[in-house]
Design an enzyme around this catalytic site. Sequence first.
Site, PDB file in Angstrom:
ATOM      1  N   ASP A  15       0.860  -1.182   0.000  1.00 42.05           N
ATOM      2  CA  ASP A  15       0.000   0.000   0.000  1.00 42.05           C
ATOM      3  C   ASP A  15       0.896   1.230   0.000  1.00 42.05           C
ATOM      4  OD1 ASP A  15      -1.644   2.236   1.157  1.00 42.05           O
ATOM      5  OD2 ASP A  15      -3.160   0.668   1.253  1.00 42.05           O
ATOM      6  N   HIS A  60     -16.079   4.107   2.539  1.00 38.41           N
ATOM      7  CA  HIS A  60     -14.781   4.752   2.276  1.00 38.41           C
ATOM      8  C   HIS A  60     -13.941   4.013   1.251  1.00 38.41           C
ATOM      9  CE1 HIS A  60     -15.678   7.596   5.404  1.00 38.41           C
ATOM     10  NE2 HIS A  60     -15.834   6.625   6.269  1.00 38.41           N
ATOM     11  N   GLN A  61     -14.606   3.361   0.279  1.00 36.65           N
ATOM     12  CA  GLN A  61     -13.860   2.803  -0.842  1.00 36.65           C
ATOM     13  C   GLN A  61     -13.337   3.973  -1.654  1.00 36.65           C
ATOM     14  OE1 GLN A  61     -16.103   0.227  -3.484  1.00 36.65           O
ATOM     15  NE2 GLN A  61     -14.272  -0.373  -4.615  1.00 36.65           N
ATOM     16  N   HIS A  98     -10.394  -4.941  -3.901  1.00 39.83           N
ATOM     17  CA  HIS A  98      -9.104  -5.207  -3.264  1.00 39.83           C
ATOM     18  C   HIS A  98      -9.300  -5.512  -1.787  1.00 39.83           C
ATOM     19  CE1 HIS A  98      -9.778  -0.859  -2.803  1.00 39.83           C
ATOM     20  NE2 HIS A  98      -8.961  -0.877  -1.754  1.00 39.83           N
ATOM     21  N   HIS A 121      -7.139  -5.322   1.844  1.00 38.84           N
ATOM     22  CA  HIS A 121      -5.963  -4.877   2.586  1.00 38.84           C
ATOM     23  C   HIS A 121      -5.570  -5.994   3.544  1.00 38.84           C
ATOM     24  CE1 HIS A 121      -6.336  -0.473   1.684  1.00 38.84           C
ATOM     25  NE2 HIS A 121      -7.568  -0.859   1.422  1.00 38.84           N
TER      26      HIS A 121
END
Length: 171
Positions: free
Chosen positions: A52, A114-115, A121, A123
């Site tokens: 990230d 909060h995409q 994906h 995390h």
Amino acid sequence: MSLNFDPQWLSRYPAQEPVGGAVSSCVFCGIACGDVEAHVLAETADTLCFLDHLPATYGHVLVVPKQHFQDLLDIPEESFQHVMATAKQVANALRDSCGASGINLVHATGQAAHQTVFHFHVHVVPRYDGDSIVVFPRLADPTRKHEVAQRLRTALNAPQPPKTEAESSQA
């Protein structure tokens, strides 16, 4: 008492608007095809994992399908399984190589969650004793458990609509 939960990390990400079907502006598609630079760690035939760019902790990794799917509601089951299998391998590697004492798998579907990148994906966030990250601030009213349980039981037990011919041929 009202809590206003606005994590600092979120404001550091530029929001990407969903682009109905168009993937040319998708940064994760760009990483997957090699047009956008990233610290790629490993890949399978179906998935890619990379660091990230604004990590929550040391070793924070993203796992994406190479094919573009917008979110959890869009990704086919088989592709989802490939991503999750890769995420598990990454979690084991984080424990073994970085000394992570725990792992959080985090996913967001939709702007309300909060995409910020509209390419599915996961995390894989290594956790370390004392890192002080709060994943779930516990803001919901626990006295409404009965109500929500009933709603979910009804939805989960509702008959599913028959698959279309196109959906059946993909299975």
